[in-house]
Design a protein around this motif. Structure first.
Motif, mmCIF file in Angstrom:
data_model
loop_
_atom_site.group_PDB
_atom_site.id
_atom_site.type_symbol
_atom_site.label_atom_id
_atom_site.label_comp_id
_atom_site.label_asym_id
_atom_site.label_seq_id
_atom_site.Cartn_x
_atom_site.Cartn_y
_atom_site.Cartn_z
ATOM 1 N N TRP A 43 0.832 -1.211 0.000
ATOM 2 C CA TRP A 43 0.000 0.000 0.000
ATOM 3 C C TRP A 43 0.866 1.261 0.000
ATOM 4 O O TRP A 43 0.612 2.201 -0.741
ATOM 5 C CB TRP A 43 -0.922 -0.003 1.219
ATOM 6 C CG TRP A 43 -1.956 1.086 1.164
ATOM 7 C CD1 TRP A 43 -3.193 1.019 0.603
ATOM 8 C CD2 TRP A 43 -1.811 2.424 1.682
ATOM 9 N NE1 TRP A 43 -3.833 2.229 0.732
ATOM 10 C CE2 TRP A 43 -3.024 3.101 1.387
ATOM 11 C CE3 TRP A 43 -0.793 3.102 2.352
ATOM 12 C CZ2 TRP A 43 -3.236 4.435 1.746
ATOM 13 C CZ3 TRP A 43 -0.993 4.430 2.712
ATOM 14 C CH2 TRP A 43 -2.205 5.088 2.417
ATOM 15 N N HIS A 44 1.903 1.256 0.829
ATOM 16 C CA HIS A 44 2.781 2.425 0.909
ATOM 17 C C HIS A 44 3.513 2.664 -0.405
ATOM 18 O O HIS A 44 3.689 3.810 -0.837
ATOM 19 C CB HIS A 44 3.802 2.240 2.048
ATOM 20 C CG HIS A 44 3.202 2.380 3.402
ATOM 21 N ND1 HIS A 44 3.445 1.485 4.430
ATOM 22 C CD2 HIS A 44 2.344 3.286 3.913
ATOM 23 C CE1 HIS A 44 2.775 1.861 5.503
ATOM 24 N NE2 HIS A 44 2.101 2.945 5.214
ATOM 25 N N ARG A 45 3.949 1.593 -1.051
ATOM 26 C CA ARG A 45 4.608 1.738 -2.343
ATOM 27 C C ARG A 45 3.662 2.322 -3.382
ATOM 28 O O ARG A 45 4.034 3.202 -4.168
ATOM 29 C CB ARG A 45 5.144 0.380 -2.815
ATOM 30 C CG ARG A 45 6.401 -0.072 -2.106
ATOM 31 C CD ARG A 45 6.920 -1.371 -2.712
ATOM 32 N NE ARG A 45 8.239 -1.712 -2.195
ATOM 33 C CZ ARG A 45 8.929 -2.783 -2.558
ATOM 34 N NH1 ARG A 45 8.414 -3.624 -3.455
ATOM 35 N NH2 ARG A 45 10.118 -3.019 -2.046
ATOM 36 N N ILE A 79 5.960 8.252 6.959
ATOM 37 C CA ILE A 79 5.305 6.966 7.182
ATOM 38 C C ILE A 79 5.216 6.193 5.867
ATOM 39 O O ILE A 79 5.514 4.990 5.812
ATOM 40 C CB ILE A 79 3.882 7.164 7.759
ATOM 41 C CG1 ILE A 79 3.917 8.040 9.021
ATOM 42 C CG2 ILE A 79 3.224 5.824 8.022
ATOM 43 C CD1 ILE A 79 4.672 7.446 10.168
ATOM 44 N N LEU A 80 4.827 6.899 4.816
ATOM 45 C CA LEU A 80 4.730 6.264 3.500
ATOM 46 C C LEU A 80 6.101 5.830 2.994
ATOM 47 O O LEU A 80 6.262 4.724 2.462
ATOM 48 C CB LEU A 80 4.104 7.235 2.483
ATOM 49 C CG LEU A 80 2.715 7.792 2.780
ATOM 50 C CD1 LEU A 80 2.268 8.694 1.643
ATOM 51 C CD2 LEU A 80 1.713 6.668 2.991
ATOM 52 N N VAL A 81 7.081 6.712 3.160
ATOM 53 C CA VAL A 81 8.424 6.462 2.633
ATOM 54 C C VAL A 81 9.069 5.250 3.303
ATOM 55 O O VAL A 81 9.528 4.314 2.629
ATOM 56 C CB VAL A 81 9.307 7.710 2.803
ATOM 57 C CG1 VAL A 81 10.771 7.394 2.496
ATOM 58 C CG2 VAL A 81 8.815 8.834 1.887
ATOM 59 N N LEU A 82 9.124 5.246 4.639
ATOM 60 C CA LEU A 82 9.732 4.113 5.343
ATOM 61 C C LEU A 82 8.914 2.839 5.147
ATOM 62 O O LEU A 82 9.466 1.741 5.038
ATOM 63 C CB LEU A 82 9.858 4.434 6.837
ATOM 64 C CG LEU A 82 10.935 5.453 7.217
ATOM 65 C CD1 LEU A 82 10.918 5.702 8.725
ATOM 66 C CD2 LEU A 82 12.312 4.983 6.785
ATOM 67 N N GLY A 83 7.596 2.995 5.080
ATOM 68 C CA GLY A 83 6.737 1.839 4.873
ATOM 69 C C GLY A 83 6.901 1.234 3.496
ATOM 70 O O GLY A 83 6.631 0.042 3.296
ATOM 71 N N VAL A 88 7.638 -2.374 8.192
ATOM 72 C CA VAL A 88 7.852 -1.774 9.509
ATOM 73 C C VAL A 88 6.538 -1.565 10.248
ATOM 74 O O VAL A 88 5.449 -1.582 9.658
ATOM 75 C CB VAL A 88 8.580 -0.415 9.384
ATOM 76 C CG1 VAL A 88 9.947 -0.588 8.747
ATOM 77 C CG2 VAL A 88 7.746 0.583 8.569
ATOM 78 N N VAL A 89 6.675 -1.353 11.550
ATOM 79 C CA VAL A 89 5.553 -0.956 12.389
ATOM 80 C C VAL A 89 6.021 0.249 13.201
ATOM 81 O O VAL A 89 7.191 0.345 13.561
ATOM 82 C CB VAL A 89 5.112 -2.111 13.317
ATOM 83 C CG1 VAL A 89 6.237 -2.523 14.254
ATOM 84 C CG2 VAL A 89 3.881 -1.716 14.120
#
Length: 267
Positions: A43-45, A79-83, A88-89
């Motif tokens: 989802w983040h990607r 949050i989006l970038v690291l995810g 990660v959590v």
């Protein structure tokens, strides 16, 4: 008009991606299956791609576990970038759970919500953090405790590393691996980001979310540099202030390096 059509398409596509992935995540959460760790990354990607956030990664996440990532904090986009980079959590303050949209997304990712003011719940919260890391999950901590303007590192609060220190006795080998990660937003539309575009990268607490989000959707094409530093092994008896100093020095060095490269390109 074209800009708003593009924004509409981005929103529609993001809703579609969410609806497609949501059932898998809900099932993973219901049965605590490992799939719940992987679906958020997809989802983040997708969100980064749709929003035009282009990520360049330097180094890689530590492969040993348990692992805590300590990152500077610029915006909700972190949050989006690291995810998008790793499964990660996050550790977040309890108020985030009640935020519109972001609170729901945080719960779907099984974010660890902490109430810093309630010491009676500290043990319970630390146990959850330790359990999640011991189970192989990568826990992200933002040790500044708030967002910055993206051009500097704020004071790192050593007290926030108490989660790592308290988790050590609960880990199999009596060690928590802590790795610094710097996030630097450097370009917009391929050009070095100057003062005018800084609000696109940063989201200080005094800026309303909706206008900021619309601004990001209008511009798009943001480049971000994500750099992983050297891992610090934290064991029983180690000083968390020393840990904080080590992480702070690495974060500041990596952040300055990539921001200076931005200024060099702008010059």
């Amino acid at each position: 008009m074209i800009t708003y059509i593009r924004i509409g398409l981005v929103v529609v596509c993001l809703v579609i991606v969410t609806l497609v992935l949501l059932p898998f995540q809900l099932v993973g959460l219901a049965f605590d299956w490992k799939i719940r760790r992987y679906v958020p990354r997809l989802w983040h990607r997708s969100a980064c791609c749709l929003l035009g956030i282009r990520i360049r990664v330097h180094g890689h996440p530590e492969r040993r576990r348990p692992l805590m990532l300590a990152s500077n904090h610029v915006s909700w986009k972190d949050i989006l970038v690291l995810g998008a980079v790793a499964d990660v959590v996050y550790i977040a303050k309890a108020e985030v759970a009640n935020w519109p949209v972001f609170g729901i997304l945080a719960k779907l990712q099984k974010t660890i919500f902490v109430v810093r003011e309630e010491k009676r719940r500290t043990g319970e919260q630390v146990n959850e953090i330790a359990a999640r890391m011991t189970a192989g999950e990568i826990v992200v901590l933002f040790p500044e405790g708030t967002t910055s303007d993206g051009n500097r590192l704020l004071e790192v609060k050593s007290s926030l590393f108490g989660a790592a220190a308290a988790a050590v006795p609960h880990t199999p080998d009596g060690v928590v691996h802590v790795q610094p990660v710097s996030i630097a937003y450097t370009r917009v539309h391929g050009m070095a980001m100057g003062r005018f575009h800084r609000p696109l990268a940063a989201w200080p607490g005094d800026i309303e979310l909706l206008p900021h989000l619309i601004g990001v959707l209008k511009e798009g094409a943001l480049d971000v540099e994500v750099a992983f530093g050297d891992t610090v092994d934290f064991r029983t008896g180690d000083n968390r202030k020393h840990l904080s100093q080590n992480i702070t020095a690495q974060l500041r060095r990596m952040l300055i390096r990539h921001l200076r490269q931005r200024e060099y390109d702008a010059g």
